[in-house]
Write a protein that holds these residues in place. Structure first.
Motif, PDB file in Angstrom:
ATOM      1  N   GLN A  18       5.816   6.738  88.142  1.00  0.00           N
ATOM      2  CA  GLN A  18       5.749   5.356  88.583  1.00  0.00           C
ATOM      3  C   GLN A  18       6.415   4.463  87.554  1.00  0.00           C
ATOM      4  O   GLN A  18       6.321   4.697  86.347  1.00  0.00           O
ATOM      5  CB  GLN A  18       4.292   4.922  88.808  1.00  0.00           C
ATOM      6  N   VAL A  19       7.115   3.447  88.045  1.00  0.00           N
ATOM      7  CA  VAL A  19       7.774   2.465  87.181  1.00  0.00           C
ATOM      8  C   VAL A  19       7.222   1.086  87.517  1.00  0.00           C
ATOM      9  O   VAL A  19       7.010   0.751  88.678  1.00  0.00           O
ATOM     10  CB  VAL A  19       9.311   2.511  87.352  1.00  0.00           C
ATOM     11  N   PHE A  20       6.961   0.277  86.483  1.00  0.00           N
ATOM     12  CA  PHE A  20       6.332  -1.036  86.643  1.00  0.00           C
ATOM     13  C   PHE A  20       7.161  -2.115  85.937  1.00  0.00           C
ATOM     14  O   PHE A  20       7.694  -1.874  84.854  1.00  0.00           O
ATOM     15  CB  PHE A  20       4.947  -1.085  85.978  1.00  0.00           C
ATOM     16  N   LYS A  21       7.197  -3.281  86.516  1.00  0.00           N
ATOM     17  CA  LYS A  21       7.585  -4.484  85.781  1.00  0.00           C
ATOM     18  C   LYS A  21       6.289  -5.197  85.404  1.00  0.00           C
ATOM     19  O   LYS A  21       5.604  -5.760  86.255  1.00  0.00           O
ATOM     20  CB  LYS A  21       8.457  -5.396  86.633  1.00  0.00           C
ATOM     21  N   LEU A  22       5.949  -5.150  84.114  1.00  0.00           N
ATOM     22  CA  LEU A  22       4.700  -5.747  83.662  1.00  0.00           C
ATOM     23  C   LEU A  22       4.819  -7.249  83.420  1.00  0.00           C
ATOM     24  O   LEU A  22       3.830  -7.962  83.435  1.00  0.00           O
ATOM     25  CB  LEU A  22       4.247  -5.079  82.360  1.00  0.00           C
ATOM     26  N   GLY A  23       6.040  -7.719  83.159  1.00  0.00           N
ATOM     27  CA  GLY A  23       6.206  -9.119  82.818  1.00  0.00           C
ATOM     28  C   GLY A  23       5.522  -9.435  81.497  1.00  0.00           C
ATOM     29  O   GLY A  23       5.673  -8.722  80.514  1.00  0.00           O
TER      30      GLY A  23
ATOM     31  N   MET B 124       7.852  -7.179  79.482  1.00  0.00           N
ATOM     32  CA  MET B 124       7.631  -5.742  79.316  1.00  0.00           C
ATOM     33  C   MET B 124       7.822  -4.978  80.623  1.00  0.00           C
ATOM     34  O   MET B 124       7.583  -5.496  81.710  1.00  0.00           O
ATOM     35  CB  MET B 124       6.218  -5.477  78.784  1.00  0.00           C
ATOM     36  N   GLY B 125       8.240  -3.727  80.472  1.00  0.00           N
ATOM     37  CA  GLY B 125       8.238  -2.756  81.559  1.00  0.00           C
ATOM     38  C   GLY B 125       7.446  -1.547  81.119  1.00  0.00           C
ATOM     39  O   GLY B 125       7.305  -1.278  79.918  1.00  0.00           O
ATOM     40  N   CYS B 126       6.912  -0.812  82.071  1.00  0.00           N
ATOM     41  CA  CYS B 126       6.111   0.372  81.781  1.00  0.00           C
ATOM     42  C   CYS B 126       6.504   1.467  82.764  1.00  0.00           C
ATOM     43  O   CYS B 126       6.677   1.197  83.959  1.00  0.00           O
ATOM     44  CB  CYS B 126       4.631   0.020  81.925  1.00  0.00           C
ATOM     45  N   TYR B 127       6.629   2.708  82.268  1.00  0.00           N
ATOM     46  CA  TYR B 127       7.205   3.772  83.088  1.00  0.00           C
ATOM     47  C   TYR B 127       6.512   5.098  82.763  1.00  0.00           C
ATOM     48  O   TYR B 127       6.491   5.513  81.604  1.00  0.00           O
ATOM     49  CB  TYR B 127       8.707   3.890  82.813  1.00  0.00           C
TER      50      TYR B 127
END
Length: 566
Positions: free
Chosen positions: A409-414, A437-440
């Protein structure tokens, strides 16, 4: 490597509780061993496959300039309190205390730790963007561990975190990681599809899951056969096209409905179609109770409720709370009441008039309830799960369903974590701004299971050559016979110069060796048997089962060509 020296405890029978095919095969082929519920040891074959998966992950991470680090699994509670997740994360967070009473968590993920690391170092836009990743065990106290490695309490994960000065940079890294994940899953031999998803406990504004198609998947994928549309069913939008009924409005009528507790039972009792019945459910949203109304054949989607109200604090009311508020048990609830409770309705309620609803009295319902006359709706919205066959949001097709295993899963955390944890940088104008931030994440051990789930036959595992624990399986049928043992030893010495070879030199029956070979599933099997004296061996492909007798003078060339074309 000689098989007599390798710990591969294959099994004839597997525990009855092993439901998933991958779980059964991993146990039967001697790759894993359970320590306790949801916790496994990875035995030599599994460890080699994990190393190969991790090598591919590292290559693709380096390709997009991600830098590897290693963070502690033991995380102080203070960091989680800064982010607000110490209490919000829930019972899945494994908590413990040291001898001084200080609280810690065993990390299920590392947003807090990595943010605390970079906030003291990334102080200028000139240092950005930066992407850090690690491969490490994670811990979640799953309520119901199941399916072997697919839902465990300890698992191996690759997690990456990117830091940015602006949205454009975050978008670029998100796209880089998105495509890197596609390459990783393709390279390891998984058919995985990216789908729009919910961000869950991680948070953030935008996310995709990578779902490996599987019959035992715990998630339902909604997809189009005519476009690239794909979404987790939790996020699949339901498009509303008005189809109003134009019956004359009838008087509200209260009727007795004994032993009726569900929408289906009510439809049967009244001899009405289920889609003309309604369901009323009470939710607690940030401490305020609301009633949500949907049609009888629809199911309320709490993920959409959370998105609509902009909060994670959405819980179904308990029976005691419902009785205290409305005076009736679930099954007899409805929107006709004189209470200070707001009513929200799914868009498709608008198609109905003369609605059948609960009377908020056990064993009674109202016929012919109508919006505006008998109750008011605060707002309509998309509050339900899509049904198979409904039109998709992109209008390309009707909704098709498939089951899938989430492997990444890939996220844009902002700024979710940077704002709460005061991780700022100076922009090009010298002003302090929170880091974007992004989280992957990739479930490495889950990926191992997904590979097995998709690559097998009735005899065992069929490893893709990109992750296979060994490339060749050399078997001597009867090592007690000098000509077989000597030829096998000779071939082992030659083949291991260019290949990773598992040499079955065990003093076991031929049937045992062949069964184990099929279970373990290496790409090419070379059997030294009755024709050893003539210098002839059997070469067999694991994937197709095709075999051919080959003279040892031609063996190297034959194997080279065969392996290249796998």
């Amino acid at each position: 490597m000689k098989q007599s020296k390798v710990f591969i405890p294959t099994m004839k029978e597997v525990p009855a509780g092993a439901e998933a095919l991958s779980h059964r095969l991993l146990l039967k082929a001697g790759l894993i061993k359970q320590s306790t519920s949801g916790i496994y040891s990875y035995l030599p074959i599994a460890a080699r496959v994990l190393n190969n998966i991790e090598a591919i992950v590292r290559e693709e991470m380096e390709r997009i300039d991600a830098v590897e680090i290693l963070m502690p699994a033991l995380q102080p509670s203070e960091l989680w309190e800064e982010s607000g997740r110490w209490s919000a994360y829930g019972p899945e967070l494994m908590r413990l205390q040291d001898r001084n009473g200080r609280q810690f968590a065993l990390g299920p993920t590392h947003e807090e730790v990595v943010t605390s690391i970079v906030r003291d170092e990334l102080k200028s836009y000139k240092q950005l963007p930066m992407t850090l990743f690690q491969i490490q065990s994670k811990y979640r106290d799953e309520k119901r561990p199941r399916f072997g490695l697919l839902r465990g309490r300890e698992f191996i994960m690759k997690d990456a975190y990117s830091f940015h000065a602006d949205e454009a940079s975050l978008n670029e890294s998100y796209e880089d990681m998105y495509h890197a994940y596609g390459r990783i899953f393709s390279r390891v031999g998984i058919n995985a599809r990216p789908v729009v998803a919910d961000s869950g406990a991680i948070g953030g504004s935008h996310t995709h899951e990578f779902m490996a198609l599987s019959e035992i998947g715990e998630d339902t994928i909604v997809y189009s056969e005519q476009s690239d549309y794909a979404a987790n069913i939790e996020k699949a939008e339901v498009v509303y096209h008005p189809n109003k009924k134009h019956e004359d409005v009838q008087p509200l009528t209260k009727i007795e409905t004994p032993n009726v507790h569900t929408a289906q039972e009510l439809a049967t009792f009244l001899n009405k179609p289920l889609d003309e019945i309604t369901k009323s459910m009470v939710f607690n949203v940030d401490g305020e109770f609301i009633l949500v109304l949907v049609r009888g054949h629809h199911e309320i989607n709490d993920i959409k409720l959370k998105a609509y109200f902009g909060t994670d604090n959405v819980d179904l009311a308990t029976e005691d709370e419902i009785i205290n508020i409305l005076g009736a048990k679930p099954g007899s609830l409805g929107p006709v009441f004189d209470k200070d409770i707001k009513i929200y309705a799914d868009n498709f309620i608008q198609d109905l008039n003369n609605i059948v609803v609960g009377a908020n009295e056990d064993g009674y319902h109202f016929l012919n309830a109508n919006v505006g006359r008998d109750f008011e709706v605060a707002a309509y919205g998309d509050f339900r799960f899509i049904l198979e066959g409904e039109l998709l949001a992109d209008s390309s097709d009707k909704a098709h369903f498939a089951e899938g295993i989430e492997v990444g899963q890939v996220f844009k955390l902002g700024t979710k974590y940077s704002e709460s944890m005061n991780a700022t940088f100076l922009n090009d104008q010298g002003r302090a701004q929170p880091l974007l931030m992004g989280c992957y994440g990739i479930g490495v051990s889950r990926t191992l299971s997904a590979i097995v789930e998709q690559n097998n036959d009735e005899n065992g595992i069929v490893w893709p050559k990109s992750v296979t624990p060994f490339e060749l399986h050399l078997i001597t049928i009867n090592p007690k016979k000098d000509e077989q043992r000597e030829l096998a030893d000779q071939l082992y010495t030659q083949l291991k110069e260019n290949y990773d070879v598992l040499y079955d030199d065990r003093k076991e029956r031929a049937g045992v060796k062949f069964n184990d070979a099929d279970l373990i599933g290496l790409p090419i099997r070379i059997v030294v048997g009755k024709n050893a004296a003539e210098g002839i061996v059997e070469v067999k492909r694991r994937d197709t089962g095709d075999s051919e007798d080959v003279h040892i003078d031609n063996l190297i060339n034959y194997v080279n060509e065969l392996y290249t074309n796998l």
